[in-house]
Scaffold this motif. Structure first.
Motif, PDB file in Angstrom:
ATOM      1  N   VAL A   7      30.302  -9.705  30.840  1.00 15.34           N
ATOM      2  CA  VAL A   7      29.145 -10.286  31.531  1.00 15.34           C
ATOM      3  C   VAL A   7      28.178  -9.148  31.854  1.00 15.34           C
ATOM      4  O   VAL A   7      28.531  -8.241  32.611  1.00 15.34           O
ATOM      5  N   ASN A  42      31.636  -9.977  39.216  1.00 12.27           N
ATOM      6  CA  ASN A  42      31.348 -10.015  37.772  1.00 12.27           C
ATOM      7  C   ASN A  42      31.176 -11.444  37.259  1.00 12.27           C
ATOM      8  O   ASN A  42      31.826 -11.865  36.298  1.00 12.27           O
ATOM      9  N   THR A  43      30.282 -12.165  37.921  1.00 11.38           N
ATOM     10  CA  THR A  43      30.040 -13.570  37.601  1.00 11.38           C
ATOM     11  C   THR A  43      28.739 -13.719  36.818  1.00 11.38           C
ATOM     12  O   THR A  43      27.797 -12.948  37.005  1.00 11.38           O
ATOM     13  N   PHE A  44      28.675 -14.715  35.960  1.00 12.37           N
ATOM     14  CA  PHE A  44      27.511 -14.942  35.109  1.00 12.37           C
ATOM     15  C   PHE A  44      26.522 -15.896  35.767  1.00 12.37           C
ATOM     16  O   PHE A  44      26.876 -16.659  36.676  1.00 12.37           O
ATOM     17  N   SER A  74      34.283 -13.864  37.708  1.00 13.47           N
ATOM     18  CA  SER A  74      33.792 -14.389  36.438  1.00 13.47           C
ATOM     19  C   SER A  74      33.644 -15.909  36.527  1.00 13.47           C
ATOM     20  O   SER A  74      32.892 -16.407  37.361  1.00 13.47           O
ATOM     21  N   ASP A  76      30.690  -3.518  32.948  1.00 13.34           N
ATOM     22  CA  ASP A  76      31.210  -4.811  32.502  1.00 13.34           C
ATOM     23  C   ASP A  76      30.833  -5.039  31.044  1.00 13.34           C
ATOM     24  O   ASP A  76      29.649  -5.065  30.693  1.00 13.34           O
ATOM     25  N   HIS A 109      23.359  -9.935  35.261  1.00 10.43           N
ATOM     26  CA  HIS A 109      23.593 -11.284  35.769  1.00 10.43           C
ATOM     27  C   HIS A 109      23.897 -11.258  37.269  1.00 10.43           C
ATOM     28  O   HIS A 109      23.403 -12.105  38.021  1.00 10.43           O
ATOM     29  N   MET A 154      25.310 -16.884  28.917  1.00  8.15           N
ATOM     30  CA  MET A 154      26.405 -16.175  28.254  1.00  8.15           C
ATOM     31  C   MET A 154      26.421 -16.463  26.753  1.00  8.15           C
ATOM     32  O   MET A 154      26.746 -15.591  25.946  1.00  8.15           O
ATOM     33  N   HIS A 195      34.906  -5.474  33.285  1.00 11.32           N
ATOM     34  CA  HIS A 195      35.012  -6.876  33.675  1.00 11.32           C
ATOM     35  C   HIS A 195      36.308  -7.175  34.429  1.00 11.32           C
ATOM     36  O   HIS A 195      36.293  -7.884  35.434  1.00 11.32           O
TER      37      HIS A 195
END
Length: 315
Positions: free
Chosen positions: A246, A183-185, A159, A243, A250, A191, A275
């Motif tokens: 996010v 699970n990174t934006f 994240s 998730d 993404h 966001m 997430h």
């Protein structure tokens, strides 16, 4: 007398303006949550509770802020990778110890867990510029150690931690052997558009060519979408398709951007991953994915998977 349509337009505009004003004024409190509601800022447990061999590490960022970290040793000691772990937004590194405990068992690696400024026992207040300095201080510490193989330093970020890790990997192509993102934006503005959908009309989208109209107002933009395309090291993308924070899209956007200029990118999804629990729901496949990635990309080592050099053949 104003018409009904004029009143509606003014009303919607007022709500949008108020929303943007709140976003701008309180953005740091929205982006960074060092303390979970109802819990103290201090660590609820230490690695000693889990009988892990560790060191309390105290670092200085380049601007003088005092930082705390845990260096957790692989037991028994063995040649292998060291993982620099960057946590998600809320809480502190103690809340990730269960995950790290299993990582040590499954990957047989050393781990450095960093408390960002303002988190855990670290001094200061969080900001993007400050946390980038913190991450660099942690990496510099690892590079200077004599008890690890400094050619096997991998960065793992989940994240918010993925955004931190992406900047660090981009800035240190000769010190970081590989990057793992979970699970990174794509960006903080994207966001904001997820949390407040009406803002999409004003901010554009990081995965598109539309300009970000509010970018100049955001103090912690964390534009991972811009950083990811400049990373030359191997990148593993771990995406939980359930998730709830996010959008999984993404991670797909980040992968597509990275793969434009980087042949060493791998995207692996986990159908039931949320997430915070992708590592749990992914089970053995999750850990095997990371282990194969580490083995494949150790500098100077030809890793194989069932007799093949193609990591994808394992799935």
């Amino acid at each position: 007398m104003l018409s009904y349509m004029q009143l509606l337009v003014y009303g919607v505009g007022g709500v949008a303006a108020a929303g943007m004003a709140l976003l701008i004024a309180f953005q740091e409190k929205l982006v960074y949550v060092p303390v979970l509601p109802g819990l103290p800022k201090s660590y609820p447990i230490t690695p000693a509770r889990l009988r892990l061999k560790y060191e309390d590490i105290w670092l200085r960022a380049s601007d003088g802020i005092r930082l705390h970290a845990w260096f957790i040793h692989c037991v028994p000691p063995r040649p292998g990778p060291t993982v620099l772990f960057f946590q998600e937004n809320a809480g502190n590194i103690a809340h990730r110890l269960e995950f790290i405990h299993i990582m040590l068992q499954r990957l047989q690696c050393n781990v450095l867990m960093l408390s960002y400024r303002g988190y855990g026992a670290s001094d200061g207040y969080p900001s993007q510029h400050g946390i980038i300095r913190d991450a660099q201080a942690a990496l510099d510490h690892l590079v200077q150690r004599t008890d690890i193989d400094t050619s096997q330093i991998f960065v793992f970020g989940r994240s918010l931690g993925g955004a931190v890790g992406a900047v660090l990997a981009k800035n240190n192509p000769n010190k970081v052997s590989g990057l793992i993102l979970e699970n990174t934006f794509t960006s903080i503005l994207d966001m904001a558009g997820v949390m407040l959908p009406f803002l999409k009309w004003f901010i554009g989208h990081g995965g598109s060519k539309h300009p970000r109209l509010l970018n100049f107002l955001v103090r912690s933009p964390w534009n991972t979408i811009d950083d990811i395309g400049q990373i030359k090291q191997p990148i593993l993308f771990l995406s939980g398709l359930q998730d709830e924070m996010v959008p999984p899209s993404h991670m797909q956007i980040l992968y597509d951007k990275a793969a434009e200029n980087n042949d060493c990118c791998l995207f692996v999804d986990f159908p039931s991953g949320m997430h915070m629990n992708t590592w749990l729901s992914g089970g053995d496949r999750y850990w095997r994915t990371i282990q194969l990635f580490l083995n494949r990309h150790v500098p100077g080592k030809e890793g194989t998977v069932n007799g093949s050099n193609d990591l994808r053949s394992a799935y």
